[in-house]
Design a protein around this motif. Structure first.
Motif, PDB file in Angstrom:
ATOM      1  N   ALA A  45      40.194  58.710  14.626  1.00 21.70           N
ATOM      2  CA  ALA A  45      40.755  57.600  14.122  1.00 21.70           C
ATOM      3  C   ALA A  45      41.593  57.745  13.344  1.00 21.70           C
ATOM      4  O   ALA A  45      41.676  58.700  12.388  1.00 21.70           O
ATOM      5  N   THR A  46      42.456  56.884  12.951  1.00 24.21           N
ATOM      6  CA  THR A  46      43.347  56.501  11.763  1.00 24.21           C
ATOM      7  C   THR A  46      42.597  56.723  10.580  1.00 24.21           C
ATOM      8  O   THR A  46      41.765  55.732  10.323  1.00 24.21           O
ATOM      9  N   TRP A  47      42.764  57.595   9.320  1.00 22.01           N
ATOM     10  CA  TRP A  47      41.977  57.317   8.155  1.00 22.01           C
ATOM     11  C   TRP A  47      42.323  55.936   7.540  1.00 22.01           C
ATOM     12  O   TRP A  47      43.434  55.398   7.586  1.00 22.01           O
ATOM     13  N   GLN A  48      41.234  55.425   7.026  1.00 20.57           N
ATOM     14  CA  GLN A  48      41.233  54.065   6.242  1.00 20.57           C
ATOM     15  C   GLN A  48      40.661  54.130   5.030  1.00 20.57           C
ATOM     16  O   GLN A  48      39.733  55.179   4.803  1.00 20.57           O
ATOM     17  N   ILE A  49      41.028  53.126   3.970  1.00 16.54           N
ATOM     18  CA  ILE A  49      40.474  53.022   2.620  1.00 16.54           C
ATOM     19  C   ILE A  49      38.910  52.262   2.948  1.00 16.54           C
ATOM     20  O   ILE A  49      38.969  51.079   3.692  1.00 16.54           O
ATOM     21  N   GLY A  50      37.875  52.539   2.241  1.00 14.68           N
ATOM     22  CA  GLY A  50      36.728  52.003   2.500  1.00 14.68           C
ATOM     23  C   GLY A  50      35.800  52.276   3.616  1.00 14.68           C
ATOM     24  O   GLY A  50      34.747  51.847   3.792  1.00 14.68           O
ATOM     25  N   MET A  51      36.172  53.286   4.242  1.00 12.87           N
ATOM     26  CA  MET A  51      35.306  53.919   5.472  1.00 12.87           C
ATOM     27  C   MET A  51      34.307  54.804   4.841  1.00 12.87           C
ATOM     28  O   MET A  51      34.448  55.706   4.163  1.00 12.87           O
ATOM     29  N   ARG A  52      33.159  54.827   5.415  1.00 14.23           N
ATOM     30  CA  ARG A  52      32.370  55.877   5.484  1.00 14.23           C
ATOM     31  C   ARG A  52      32.816  57.034   6.371  1.00 14.23           C
ATOM     32  O   ARG A  52      32.627  56.848   7.515  1.00 14.23           O
ATOM     33  N   TYR A  53      32.661  58.185   5.861  1.00 14.07           N
ATOM     34  CA  TYR A  53      32.938  59.608   6.575  1.00 14.07           C
ATOM     35  C   TYR A  53      31.898  60.478   6.554  1.00 14.07           C
ATOM     36  O   TYR A  53      31.443  60.786   5.563  1.00 14.07           O
ATOM     37  N   LYS A  54      31.523  61.150   7.688  1.00 13.31           N
ATOM     38  CA  LYS A  54      30.727  62.066   7.778  1.00 13.31           C
ATOM     39  C   LYS A  54      31.241  63.409   7.965  1.00 13.31           C
ATOM     40  O   LYS A  54      32.246  63.604   8.412  1.00 13.31           O
ATOM     41  N   VAL A  55      30.336  64.511   7.624  1.00 13.23           N
ATOM     42  CA  VAL A  55      31.151  65.789   7.546  1.00 13.23           C
ATOM     43  C   VAL A  55      31.253  66.289   9.103  1.00 13.23           C
ATOM     44  O   VAL A  55      30.566  65.879  10.210  1.00 13.23           O
ATOM     45  N   GLY A  56      32.456  66.805   9.478  1.00 13.83           N
ATOM     46  CA  GLY A  56      32.976  67.116  10.646  1.00 13.83           C
ATOM     47  C   GLY A  56      33.592  65.994  11.367  1.00 13.83           C
ATOM     48  O   GLY A  56      34.420  66.280  12.175  1.00 13.83           O
ATOM     49  N   GLU A  57      33.735  64.773  11.015  1.00 17.74           N
ATOM     50  CA  GLU A  57      34.490  63.708  11.490  1.00 17.74           C
ATOM     51  C   GLU A  57      36.073  63.854  11.378  1.00 17.74           C
ATOM     52  O   GLU A  57      36.440  64.448  10.426  1.00 17.74           O
ATOM     53  N   LEU A  58      36.579  63.604  12.131  1.00 17.36           N
ATOM     54  CA  LEU A  58      37.914  63.734  12.547  1.00 17.36           C
ATOM     55  C   LEU A  58      38.894  62.646  12.174  1.00 17.36           C
ATOM     56  O   LEU A  58      38.474  61.532  12.808  1.00 17.36           O
ATOM     57  N   VAL A  59      40.047  62.724  11.585  1.00 16.39           N
ATOM     58  CA  VAL A  59      40.665  61.236  11.280  1.00 16.39           C
ATOM     59  C   VAL A  59      42.153  61.828  11.532  1.00 16.39           C
ATOM     60  O   VAL A  59      42.641  63.061  11.351  1.00 16.39           O
ATOM     61  N   ILE A  60      43.150  60.878  11.894  1.00 20.67           N
ATOM     62  CA  ILE A  60      44.657  61.428  11.643  1.00 20.67           C
ATOM     63  C   ILE A  60      45.338  60.166  10.439  1.00 20.67           C
ATOM     64  O   ILE A  60      44.888  59.561  10.334  1.00 20.67           O
ATOM     65  N   HIS A  61      45.940  61.309   9.755  1.00 19.91           N
ATOM     66  CA  HIS A  61      46.826  60.588   8.561  1.00 19.91           C
ATOM     67  C   HIS A  61      48.011  61.030   8.561  1.00 19.91           C
ATOM     68  O   HIS A  61      48.146  62.489   8.431  1.00 19.91           O
TER      69      HIS A  61
END
Length: 90
Positions: A45-61
């Motif tokens: 998903a698109t990276w966002q401020i205030g989100m909890r991210y886990k090791v290995g999670e993928l984002v688009i920025h």
């Protein structure tokens, strides 16, 4: 990663082939966040401020895909393209 989910299989195949096409899913196909301790990695998903991210999670920025290296809650100063300790560009 739970490869029984169709979107995870498609994402894994796209990453393996070096091709990633982003197609908006139907509302019914959008998964919720992974259950705590489930070991699942959320969809890309698109990276966002205030989100909890886990090791290995993928984002688009900024039109690039990044993998989370350290679990964290995102802050404005911790964008993937400026914080290599937290994110690795794919």
């Amino acid at each position: 990663m739970n490869l029984r989910r169709p979107h995870a299989v498609v994402l894994a195949a796209a990453l393996t082939a070096g091709v990633l096409a982003v197609v908006p899913p139907a509302a019914a196909d959008v998964p919720g966040p992974p259950a705590p301790g489930s070991g699942d990695v959320a969809y890309c998903a698109t990276w966002q401020i205030g989100m909890r991210y886990k090791v290995g999670e993928l984002v688009i920025h900024n039109n690039a895909t990044y993998r989370c290296l350290q679990a964290h809650t995102s802050l404005p100063e911790w964008e993937p393209d400026t914080t290599p300790p937290l994110w690795q560009q794919m």
